[in-house]
Scaffold this active site. Sequence first.
Site, PDB file in Angstrom:
ATOM      1  CG  HIS A 109     -11.031  -5.928 -24.301  1.00  0.00           C
ATOM      2  ND1 HIS A 109     -11.023  -4.602 -23.929  1.00  0.00           N
ATOM      3  CD2 HIS A 109     -12.223  -6.414 -23.890  1.00  0.00           C
ATOM      4  CE1 HIS A 109     -12.160  -4.318 -23.307  1.00  0.00           C
ATOM      5  NE2 HIS A 109     -12.909  -5.398 -23.274  1.00  0.00           N
TER       6      HIS A 109
ATOM      7  CG  ASN B 271     -14.517  -1.514 -20.304  1.00  0.00           C
ATOM      8  OD1 ASN B 271     -13.571  -2.084 -20.826  1.00  0.00           O
ATOM      9  ND2 ASN B 271     -15.749  -1.971 -20.387  1.00  0.00           N
TER      10      ASN B 271
END
Length: 485
Positions: A56, A129
């Site tokens: 990320h 997510n």
Amino acid sequence: MSTNNKTLTTSWGAPVGDNQNSMTAGSRGPTLIQDVHLLEKLAHFNRERVPERVVHAKGAGAHGYFEVTNDLTGFTKAKFLSEVGKRTPLFIRFSTVAGELGSADTVRDPRGFAVKFYTEEGNYDLVGNNTPVFFIRDAIKFPDFIHTQKRHPQTHLKNPNAVWDFWSLSPESLHQVTILMSDRGIPATFRHMNGYGSHTFKWVNAEGQAVWVKYHFKTEQGIKNLDVNLAAKLAGENPDYHTEDLFNAIENSDFPAWKLYVQIMPLEDANTYRFDPFDVTKVWSQKDYPLIEVGRMVLNRNPQNYFAEVEQATFSPGSFVPGIEASPDKMLQGRLFAYSDAHRYRVGANHNTLPINRPQAEVHHYQRDGQMRADNNGGGSVYYEPNSLGGPTESPQNKPLPFEVSGEANSVGYDHDDHYTQPGDLYRLLSEEERERLVENIVSSMKPVEKDEIKHRQIGHWYKADPEFGQRIAEGLGLSVPQGV
């Protein structure tokens, strides 16, 4: 399958008996901290990159608020959900998963969807997510999985051989891979995608009664995805396309919004549901557990400084508030440790004292010193507990709800291994045009794989999910479905 006579060991040379399942108390857990192999893998993995996030790394963020629109106090005592109309400030960070800090926004990849609620009881982080499931279901496999998404140690190039070798040997990934290779694999913008807590969590009400929950953020902008050719074009021409879109939308007062819903499952249903409700590679049918509205999230303020706010923001699924607790989800159990450990390494032991992470609630604890301690470090107050000098004390009413554990302490998997029903159901829900694009995306991704053994193994998984699905992929690769599938 190739063989070798090398024994997997820990970093201190001891042989590893099980590298697929973390050690738990019974088949459901929770995970035991005595599993030093799991802790070593996760701790070492968190320290593999300096200083950007290992995963990320590329992301964008914004400030906003959450407003309660439905009374769910019968299910949770969390104060920020305690009354209709109540607003709580928040910060959100969207991200891609596999790419580096300078990578393109429009690649095929899951998107991180991490929300920090600044509640009166402390910060609550919901770290999920844009998909309701994940590739693996045990945290012990996470470092290996992410290694396959990173660069080859010799060529420094992305490695489709590693990607598909791992997925073909981890059939639990099939559901998430199907979503990733579908139209939803490349969202049009961060604003035009849903978000999910993905894991199962526990809600506890004021009477000490509990339920299992799953979180769903539904975009009010509508779902929109990018054509693969346009996505590739944008990756070259404007690699920061999603970051730019989010900033400009908020700057122009076109404030993005999402409705938050939960699915609620009675505790006892976890023992009889047809899929293990703690397996993050599976979803709960909304026919069985319908969506219940909770509130509305609105993003209405851009960061003033990217590094200070977006880059230094730290999120952990272990940041709970009273009324919200963990479940035995093995992937979640590992993340409870790994995320905060990553922040202690990447940002520092005092990362929670930075303005973007600092709770709005008063903080009283006995943690002292450490790098970058920017406040008064507790001054001259008492620095240990228990003490008789009036220092902060525990509040027994805020202890997590007790729960039973049973079984042998052992490295074991989940009891349920049906990895094919849900991805097959998803395939059959798609229109013919969506199926064609899904198959094309998979074939295009698998063609560079050098070994037919890997391709055949993965084709077998697609075929088990749906025979037509597997046959079409095999034909696209110029191969046949393996015998005996």
